[in-house]
Design a protein around this motif. Structure first.
Motif, PDB file in Angstrom:
ATOM      1  N   THR A 277       0.841  -1.210   0.000  1.00 33.41           N
ATOM      2  CA  THR A 277       0.000   0.000   0.000  1.00 33.41           C
ATOM      3  C   THR A 277       0.868   1.249   0.000  1.00 33.41           C
ATOM      4  O   THR A 277       0.567   2.223  -0.701  1.00 33.41           O
ATOM      5  N   LYS A 278       1.957   1.219   0.749  1.00 30.91           N
ATOM      6  CA  LYS A 278       2.869   2.365   0.775  1.00 30.91           C
ATOM      7  C   LYS A 278       3.480   2.605  -0.604  1.00 30.91           C
ATOM      8  O   LYS A 278       3.630   3.756  -1.029  1.00 30.91           O
TER       9      LYS A 278
ATOM     10  N   LEU B  73       0.896   4.333  -2.650  1.00 32.52           N
ATOM     11  CA  LEU B  73       0.758   5.735  -2.252  1.00 32.52           C
ATOM     12  C   LEU B  73       1.944   6.561  -2.716  1.00 32.52           C
ATOM     13  O   LEU B  73       1.777   7.718  -3.131  1.00 32.52           O
TER      14      LEU B  73
ATOM     15  N   GLU C 209      -4.715   9.115  -4.379  1.00 34.72           N
ATOM     16  CA  GLU C 209      -4.303   8.950  -2.982  1.00 34.72           C
ATOM     17  C   GLU C 209      -5.525   8.850  -2.072  1.00 34.72           C
ATOM     18  O   GLU C 209      -5.579   7.992  -1.179  1.00 34.72           O
TER      19      GLU C 209
ATOM     20  N   ARG D  28      -6.387   5.522   0.198  1.00 30.40           N
ATOM     21  CA  ARG D  28      -6.473   5.665   1.654  1.00 30.40           C
ATOM     22  C   ARG D  28      -7.868   5.309   2.165  1.00 30.40           C
ATOM     23  O   ARG D  28      -8.014   4.732   3.251  1.00 30.40           O
TER      24      ARG D  28
ATOM     25  N   TYR E 177      -8.179   1.538   2.133  1.00 35.67           N
ATOM     26  CA  TYR E 177      -7.320   0.974   3.181  1.00 35.67           C
ATOM     27  C   TYR E 177      -7.917   1.186   4.574  1.00 35.67           C
ATOM     28  O   TYR E 177      -7.889   0.283   5.415  1.00 35.67           O
ATOM     29  N   SER E 178      -8.450   2.366   4.836  1.00 31.71           N
ATOM     30  CA  SER E 178      -8.886   2.701   6.199  1.00 31.71           C
ATOM     31  C   SER E 178     -10.303   2.240   6.526  1.00 31.71           C
ATOM     32  O   SER E 178     -10.697   2.236   7.693  1.00 31.71           O
TER      33      SER E 178
ATOM     34  N   GLU F  45      -5.057  10.662   8.289  1.00 30.02           N
ATOM     35  CA  GLU F  45      -4.331  10.711   7.013  1.00 30.02           C
ATOM     36  C   GLU F  45      -5.307  10.708   5.845  1.00 30.02           C
ATOM     37  O   GLU F  45      -5.124  11.428   4.863  1.00 30.02           O
ATOM     38  N   THR F  46      -6.354   9.902   5.957  1.00 27.47           N
ATOM     39  CA  THR F  46      -7.382   9.875   4.915  1.00 27.47           C
ATOM     40  C   THR F  46      -8.124  11.198   4.866  1.00 27.47           C
ATOM     41  O   THR F  46      -8.456  11.693   3.784  1.00 27.47           O
TER      42      THR F  46
END
Length: 203
Positions: free
Chosen positions: A22-23, A26, A40, A44, A47-48, A88-89
């Motif tokens: 995932t990094k 991103l 992005e 995110r 992912y979240s 972050e999201t």
């Protein structure tokens, strides 16, 4: 027929997408272009929240609440649920929404996600294709939205999270699903325990 044994179907562990992959995705979205900011925010959010491809892809602007840092997903069977996302999201969303507001004709489109050109919505199938291309660009195979759903459930089980809460967050109604998705976490915990035992044997 009573004496005929049913064939055994192989049970495969759910494939998860690791945090390092995932990094990498991103990192591939770094930049200030509209597409970079949109991609992005998409990654995110998957992912979240662990949401389905269609749930994220069909979001409308009105479904996003930046005050509570949450989105309203329209799940299967017309079952809506509201899910919060992390800071972050939230920052990625803020950047994307500002860029979106500057697009000509964007105020006429109710869909949250916009395509690269023109004031056109980016629909779930378009997101699916985009994620695959991003994966190929950074060398991550098999990128699709459902792998983040797998990852979300996997990490939830590894952390000892409540099954009922997981069902609410992911929009499940059957307990078979969290058990199915939890198999990979159980196998990983078993491997870690086995490794610790082996280390103890060498001491």
């Amino acid at each position: 027929m009573d004496r005929v044994r049913q064939p055994k179907t192989p049970k495969k562990l759910i494939p998860v997408i690791r945090d390092e992959d995932t990094k990498r995705l991103l990192d591939g979205c770094r930049g200030r272009s509209f597409v970079n900011l949109r991609d992005e925010a998409l990654i995110r959010l998957y992912y979240s929240t662990g949401a389905r491809l269609s749930e994220v892809g069909n979001l409308m602007l009105d479904d996003v609440d930046m005050n509570t840092e949450s989105v309203r997903f329209h799940g299967k069977g017309s079952r809506d649920r509201r899910v919060r996302f992390g800071p972050e999201t939230a920052r990625a969303f803020s950047r994307y929404l500002r860029a979106r507001a500057k697009r000509r004709g964007a105020d006429q489109v109710p869909n949250l996600w916009l395509a690269e050109r023109g004031a056109r919505p980016l629909l779930p199938n378009g997101i699916k294709v985009r994620l695959k291309r991003l994966g190929l660009a950074v060398g991550v195979d098999g990128v699709h939205a459902h792998r983040w759903r797998h990852n979300f459930a996997h990490e939830w089980h590894r952390a000892g999270g409540d099954t009922g809460d997981l069902m609410l967050l992911l929009g499940w109604t059957s307990e078979d699903m969290p058990r199915y998705y939890g198999a990979s976490a159980a196998a990983e915990r078993a491997q870690e325990s086995q490794t610790r035992i082996r280390i103890g044997e060498r001491v």
